[in-house]
Motif scaffolding. Sequence first.
Motif, short mmCIF file in Angstrom:
data_model
loop_
_atom_site.label_atom_id
_atom_site.label_comp_id
_atom_site.label_asym_id
_atom_site.label_seq_id
_atom_site.Cartn_x
_atom_site.Cartn_y
_atom_site.Cartn_z
N MET A 120 0.95 -1.14 0.14
CA MET A 120 -0.26 0.07 0.08
C MET A 120 0.75 1.18 0.07
N ASN A 121 1.91 1.15 0.63
CA ASN A 121 2.85 2.30 0.79
C ASN A 121 3.25 2.68 -0.85
N VAL B 243 1.82 1.95 -3.63
CA VAL B 243 0.60 2.34 -4.28
C VAL B 243 0.67 3.86 -4.16
N SER B 244 0.88 4.42 -3.03
CA SER B 244 0.88 5.66 -2.59
C SER B 244 1.82 6.43 -3.08
N LEU B 245 3.21 5.88 -2.99
CA LEU B 245 4.40 6.49 -3.60
C LEU B 245 4.27 6.81 -5.02
N THR C 268 1.73 7.01 -7.14
CA THR C 268 0.62 8.02 -7.58
C THR C 268 1.06 9.42 -7.26
N THR C 269 1.88 9.52 -6.04
CA THR C 269 1.91 10.88 -5.65
C THR C 269 3.49 11.27 -5.86
N ARG C 270 4.39 10.89 -5.26
CA ARG C 270 5.88 11.11 -5.28
C ARG C 270 6.41 10.83 -6.85
N MET D 31 -8.17 4.55 0.14
CA MET D 31 -6.63 4.18 -0.02
C MET D 31 -5.74 3.92 1.60
N GLY D 32 -5.97 5.10 2.16
CA GLY D 32 -5.45 5.43 3.61
C GLY D 32 -5.91 4.43 4.51
N SER E 158 -4.47 -0.61 4.81
CA SER E 158 -3.43 -1.45 5.64
C SER E 158 -4.27 -1.59 7.03
N ASP F 83 -7.64 1.04 -6.81
CA ASP F 83 -8.84 2.08 -6.28
C ASP F 83 -9.62 1.65 -5.07
#
Length: 478
Positions: free
Chosen positions: A247-248, A250-252, A254-256, A363-364, A367, A392
């Motif tokens: 999950m970390n 996925v977030s990285l 799409t953001t960073r 998403m948040g 976990s 999603d």
Amino acid sequence: MSGGGRPAYSPVTEGVLSDLADILGTYGVSADREKRAAYSLDETLPRFEGEYRADAVCFPESAEQVSRVMKYANDNRIPVTPRGAGTGLSGGAIPLYGGIVLSMERMNGILEIDAANRTLTAEPGVVTSEITKLARERGLLYAGDPCSGDISFIGGNVAENAGGNKVIKYGATGAHVLGLEVVLPDGRMVELGGKRRKDVTGYDLIHLIVGSEGTLAVVTKVTLNLLPLPKRVTDLLVPMPTIESAMNLVSLITTRGGVIPASIEFMDRRSIQNVEEYTGMCIPHSDAGTQLIIQLDGMDRGQLWNDVERVGDICAGGGALEVFVAEDRNARDRVWRIRRLVAEEEWTGSMPLLSKEDIVVPMGGISAFFELLPAISQKHQATYNAYGHIGDGNIHITLFPESADAVEEDTAKSADSLRRDLYAAVRELGGTLSGEHGVGLKKKYTDIFLSRAHIDLIKSVKAAFDPNDILNPGKIVM
Ligand SMILES: Cc1cc2nc3c(=O)[nH]c(=O)nc-3n(C[C@H](O)[C@H](O)[C@H](O)COP(=O)(O)OP(=O)(O)OC[C@H]3O[C@@H](n4cnc5c(N)ncnc54)[C@H](O)[C@@H]3O)c2cc1C
């Protein structure tokens, strides 16, 4: 009124069958016992074998015939359940009150592909992958294709607002619908939208009907938006130690990373190991906590390769056990075969199934959800595998009894209490009951997620479209 507050429905008598044959022709209506049984089921698990039975199956060939059947049914208070290919996973096509099943399978023409406007217009009984294929042949993309694209109909996809693997970048079916022709429960035909890309003239009824599970209107024509076809596609298979680390990532990404992949799918350890057992395949890192499939697409090789490198670096830095890059067709097919087999294995498994879930969690919260899930399943002596559209937040969980001995006599009762605990956790995390399969027969749980005012509004909308409650009665809300 019948006991449940519904209008008393009329039986389908010989006279009714004869009237329907006048509208549809002799071969347009069937009261054959086996046909009625086959057209009263979908792919919902556990199966509802024999519990509900249509009295007649109708096969209209035109919107005019649909309109005449609906007017007749409305005038005579006969329930009608629209049916696509019957691949639904929430019981939407099951005729809870008998009556007529309205199969759309003979309305199966692609009416137009308009390259200048980038639109495709089709009847509801077209198999979705035919649309994808035809668009691709013209250098265009129909991006709404769900995993069941080879077996489901576009009308069913519209009615369920089907999702699939590409929602994170392209949106679900509704994002691609520009126009609908529909028949209302009283037989009136209405054109909504068309080929135009902007339209705020009146309420957005298209997107009210999209996802309405065949309860508001029968879809008889769909106009879809097509996109330029990405010329390059690459898939990454990424085993990760834990769902949290996945999950970390996925977030990285799409953001960073600044990349929105076409797909981010996941399969947990048990899903992967089930596939190995089922097929004898040897999947690398099958003991990893989870495996991600990340699909990247683009117009040119250089730009796509930049994205692949950026995402690959993020994966490596985020604890990936390995990053397999599949560029050519064969390698990519092998990756996606694993994902397809995860769903297929459940269909053939020997253990009775308690429940198949389609929940969504922001998403948040994913976990945290996976931290809660083992305790919930243990409490109910259940075990599970999880997979789905993690990009999603849409997670499919299949729950089984822990062992054959743990199968209680009343499986429905134990599934009910398990679901209630599961949904309470999902609700707490800001999630919802269904991301793409629809509410269908899970209607008794809607009040966990929707407020009283929200449910009342849904009921008012239903009453405005269908005051006699003849179109797919008994679905979505109690
Ligand atoms: C192996 C497998 C994989 C799947 N993968 C996905 C996936 O990735 N994403 C996803 O979203 N779903 C998936 N599904 C579920 C299912 O395929 C979708 O819900 C699909 O949209 C159903 O289409 P259908 O034609 O089979 O509709 P049906 O099951 O026949 O009907 C579904 C609902 O639509 C209504 N309906 C059908 N046609 C019309 C019409 N013309 N007008 C009005 N109402 C209508 C019915 O009344 C019913 O409520 C999968 C199913 C299977 C078996």
